[in-house]
Design a protein around this motif. Structure first.
Motif, PDB file in Angstrom:
ATOM      1  N   ILE A 152     -25.139  -3.940  -6.331  1.00 28.21           N
ATOM      2  CA  ILE A 152     -23.874  -3.352  -6.776  1.00 28.21           C
ATOM      3  C   ILE A 152     -22.884  -3.516  -5.631  1.00 28.21           C
ATOM      4  N   GLN A 153     -21.720  -4.081  -5.917  1.00 30.41           N
ATOM      5  CA  GLN A 153     -20.709  -4.316  -4.885  1.00 30.41           C
ATOM      6  C   GLN A 153     -19.461  -3.499  -5.203  1.00 30.41           C
ATOM      7  N   THR A 154     -19.010  -2.721  -4.237  1.00 33.16           N
ATOM      8  CA  THR A 154     -17.866  -1.852  -4.458  1.00 33.16           C
ATOM      9  C   THR A 154     -16.562  -2.617  -4.283  1.00 33.16           C
ATOM     10  N   SER A 155     -15.712  -2.557  -5.305  1.00 32.97           N
ATOM     11  CA  SER A 155     -14.380  -3.139  -5.224  1.00 32.97           C
ATOM     12  C   SER A 155     -13.358  -2.001  -5.222  1.00 32.97           C
ATOM     13  N   SER A 156     -12.243  -2.198  -5.890  1.00 34.87           N
ATOM     14  CA  SER A 156     -11.190  -1.191  -6.007  1.00 34.87           C
ATOM     15  C   SER A 156     -10.326  -1.536  -7.199  1.00 34.87           C
ATOM     16  N   ILE A 157      -9.700  -0.536  -7.769  1.00 35.10           N
ATOM     17  CA  ILE A 157      -8.783  -0.782  -8.881  1.00 35.10           C
ATOM     18  C   ILE A 157      -7.684  -1.764  -8.470  1.00 35.10           C
ATOM     19  N   TYR A 158      -7.336  -1.766  -7.160  1.00 37.51           N
ATOM     20  CA  TYR A 158      -6.294  -2.667  -6.695  1.00 37.51           C
ATOM     21  C   TYR A 158      -6.829  -4.050  -6.341  1.00 37.51           C
ATOM     22  N   GLY A 159      -8.088  -4.301  -6.686  1.00 42.06           N
ATOM     23  CA  GLY A 159      -8.606  -5.652  -6.661  1.00 42.06           C
ATOM     24  C   GLY A 159      -8.458  -6.329  -8.010  1.00 42.06           C
ATOM     25  N   ILE A 160      -8.119  -5.529  -9.051  1.00 38.38           N
ATOM     26  CA  ILE A 160      -7.981  -6.105 -10.395  1.00 38.38           C
ATOM     27  C   ILE A 160      -6.594  -5.891 -11.001  1.00 38.38           C
ATOM     28  N   ILE A 161      -5.840  -4.913 -10.482  1.00 36.10           N
ATOM     29  CA  ILE A 161      -4.443  -4.755 -10.879  1.00 36.10           C
ATOM     30  C   ILE A 161      -3.608  -4.575  -9.616  1.00 36.10           C
ATOM     31  N   ALA A 162      -2.301  -4.812  -9.743  1.00 35.66           N
ATOM     32  CA  ALA A 162      -1.417  -4.653  -8.586  1.00 35.66           C
ATOM     33  C   ALA A 162      -1.039  -3.181  -8.403  1.00 35.66           C
ATOM     34  N   PRO A 163      -0.883  -2.749  -7.153  1.00 35.83           N
ATOM     35  CA  PRO A 163      -0.413  -1.384  -6.906  1.00 35.83           C
ATOM     36  C   PRO A 163       1.014  -1.200  -7.409  1.00 35.83           C
ATOM     37  N   ASP A 164       1.275  -0.045  -7.968  1.00 39.45           N
ATOM     38  CA  ASP A 164       2.644   0.332  -8.335  1.00 39.45           C
ATOM     39  C   ASP A 164       3.306   0.903  -7.082  1.00 39.45           C
ATOM     40  N   GLN A 165       4.199   0.126  -6.484  1.00 39.15           N
ATOM     41  CA  GLN A 165       4.790   0.521  -5.198  1.00 39.15           C
ATOM     42  C   GLN A 165       5.575   1.831  -5.283  1.00 39.15           C
ATOM     43  N   ARG A 166       5.979   2.213  -6.485  1.00 39.16           N
ATOM     44  CA  ARG A 166       6.780   3.439  -6.629  1.00 39.16           C
ATOM     45  C   ARG A 166       6.002   4.701  -6.288  1.00 39.16           C
ATOM     46  N   ILE A 167       4.671   4.660  -6.382  1.00 39.34           N
ATOM     47  CA  ILE A 167       3.901   5.893  -6.164  1.00 39.34           C
ATOM     48  C   ILE A 167       3.805   6.259  -4.692  1.00 39.34           C
ATOM     49  N   TYR A 168       4.220   5.349  -3.796  1.00 41.83           N
ATOM     50  CA  TYR A 168       4.068   5.620  -2.369  1.00 41.83           C
ATOM     51  C   TYR A 168       5.273   6.349  -1.760  1.00 41.83           C
ATOM     52  N   LYS A 169       6.298   6.576  -2.550  1.00 42.73           N
ATOM     53  CA  LYS A 169       7.464   7.295  -2.028  1.00 42.73           C
ATOM     54  C   LYS A 169       7.069   8.724  -1.662  1.00 42.73           C
ATOM     55  N   THR A 180      -0.631   0.364  -0.220  1.00 40.77           N
ATOM     56  CA  THR A 180      -1.852  -0.438  -0.342  1.00 40.77           C
ATOM     57  C   THR A 180      -1.541  -1.817   0.211  1.00 40.77           C
ATOM     58  N   PRO A 181      -2.073  -2.167   1.382  1.00 42.57           N
ATOM     59  CA  PRO A 181      -1.746  -3.461   1.984  1.00 42.57           C
ATOM     60  C   PRO A 181      -2.292  -4.619   1.157  1.00 42.57           C
ATOM     61  N   ALA A 182      -1.629  -5.758   1.243  1.00 38.61           N
ATOM     62  CA  ALA A 182      -2.069  -6.948   0.527  1.00 38.61           C
ATOM     63  C   ALA A 182      -3.476  -7.361   0.939  1.00 38.61           C
ATOM     64  N   VAL A 183      -3.833  -7.131   2.195  1.00 38.99           N
ATOM     65  CA  VAL A 183      -5.168  -7.521   2.661  1.00 38.99           C
ATOM     66  C   VAL A 183      -6.248  -6.747   1.928  1.00 38.99           C
ATOM     67  N   TYR A 184      -5.954  -5.494   1.586  1.00 39.99           N
ATOM     68  CA  TYR A 184      -6.932  -4.686   0.854  1.00 39.99           C
ATOM     69  C   TYR A 184      -7.106  -5.220  -0.560  1.00 39.99           C
ATOM     70  N   SER A 185      -5.994  -5.424  -1.270  1.00 40.89           N
ATOM     71  CA  SER A 185      -6.071  -5.945  -2.627  1.00 40.89           C
ATOM     72  C   SER A 185      -6.751  -7.314  -2.662  1.00 40.89           C
ATOM     73  N   THR A 186      -6.412  -8.164  -1.708  1.00 43.46           N
ATOM     74  CA  THR A 186      -6.967  -9.511  -1.676  1.00 43.46           C
ATOM     75  C   THR A 186      -8.460  -9.488  -1.405  1.00 43.46           C
TER      76      THR A 186
END
Length: 273
Positions: A152-169, A180-186
């Motif tokens: 079992i390999q752990t990924s992240s929701i941001y490995g399959i969809i893009a982060p909504d940048q608005r939630i970080y305000k 969420t840095p691009a390196v994490y999603s990638t």
């Protein structure tokens, strides 16, 4: 005696190796596996803390657990770690490839994409994907000999969809302004590619390979982030660490004996829209 469906979820007598075992999720994953009967190999950077946690698991769940310190980005350390686990247990039936890093410098880690440092990028990739490759390679080699295993390999929701940048305000994590840095999603997207490849590659060896994809889990974010994230989620809240355990046990056990190459998403419905 009639076979019970609940028996398919039991892990008694099996050895489960968990990387990133001392993290917020890692400790829950180890406890869940031990509760269902597995002997857990606790793997993380700090060997003393790994050994201490392994003793706690052994005491709490009456299984035989082992703590090993290992930097998963180091081929030599990974090889030594797997050898030590095999020496004690002779088999590793379950691998939870879970290690990931935010690195020690959170401000550097959360730098905006336009200014992101290549060395920082490579430091994250060395753990998040190189480490996953190295551990899967070494443990998988033993599973091939056994002709059995589940990974079992752990990924992240941001490995399959893009982060909504608005939630970080107005959002921060442990006092640091976050994104969420691009390196994490990638890196997490790469986990999906590796998972599918290995599922097909090792299918005829009796090895199943699947991915566990958590959505946003409460782990030190401020109220602004929790509110912003929750408003984007059909269930209207962030997840709790324990809510991932059922999916892990399913994938680790014979209950999922006909499941391979799949992505188990536990995200409160976020990826549905």
């Amino acid at each position: 005696m009639k076979s019970l469906y609940s028996d398919h979820f039991q892990l008694h007598g099996k050895t489960a190796l968990v990387t990133g075992a001392l993290g917020i999720l890692g400790k829950r994953f180890c406890a869940g596996l031990a509760e269902f009967g597995a002997n857990v190999v606790v793997v993380d950077i700090d060997e003393q803390l790994c050994q201490q946690f392994a003793k706690e698991l052994t005491s709490d769940y009456q299984t035989d657990c082992l703590g090993i310190g290992c930097d998963v980005s180091s081929p030599k350390q990974v090889e030594a770690m797997v050898e030590e686990a095999m020496k004690k247990y002779s088999k590793i039936e379950i691998l939870h490839n879970n290690a990931a890093t935010k690195t020690a410098d959170l401000n550097r880690y959360f730098t905006k994409f336009e200014d992101y440092d290549l060395d920082q990028w490579r430091e994250v990739m060395a753990v998040n994907i190189d480490g996953m490759f190295l551990v899967a390679q070494k443990v998988g080699k033993e599973m091939v000999k056994q002709k059995y295993g589940t990974i079992i390999q752990t990924s992240s929701i941001y490995g399959i969809i893009a982060p909504d940048q608005r939630i970080y305000k107005g959002s921060d994590y442990l006092g640091t302004s976050i994104n969420t840095p691009a390196v994490y999603s990638t890196s997490k997207a790469a986990v999906w590619g590796l998972t599918k490849y290995l599922a097909a590659y090792w299918a005829d060896k009796g090895i199943r390979v699947n991915m566990l994809t958590p959505g946003g889990i409460e782990s030190g974010q401020n109220d602004a982030f929790k509110q912003n994230y929750s408003s984007r989620t059909p269930l209207g809240r962030m997840g709790q660490p324990d809510e991932l355990i059922g999916a892990l046990i399913y994938l680790a056990s014979d209950a999922s004996s006909y499941v391979t190459g799949q992505n188990m998403i536990v995200d409160g419905g976020l990826s549905t829209w």
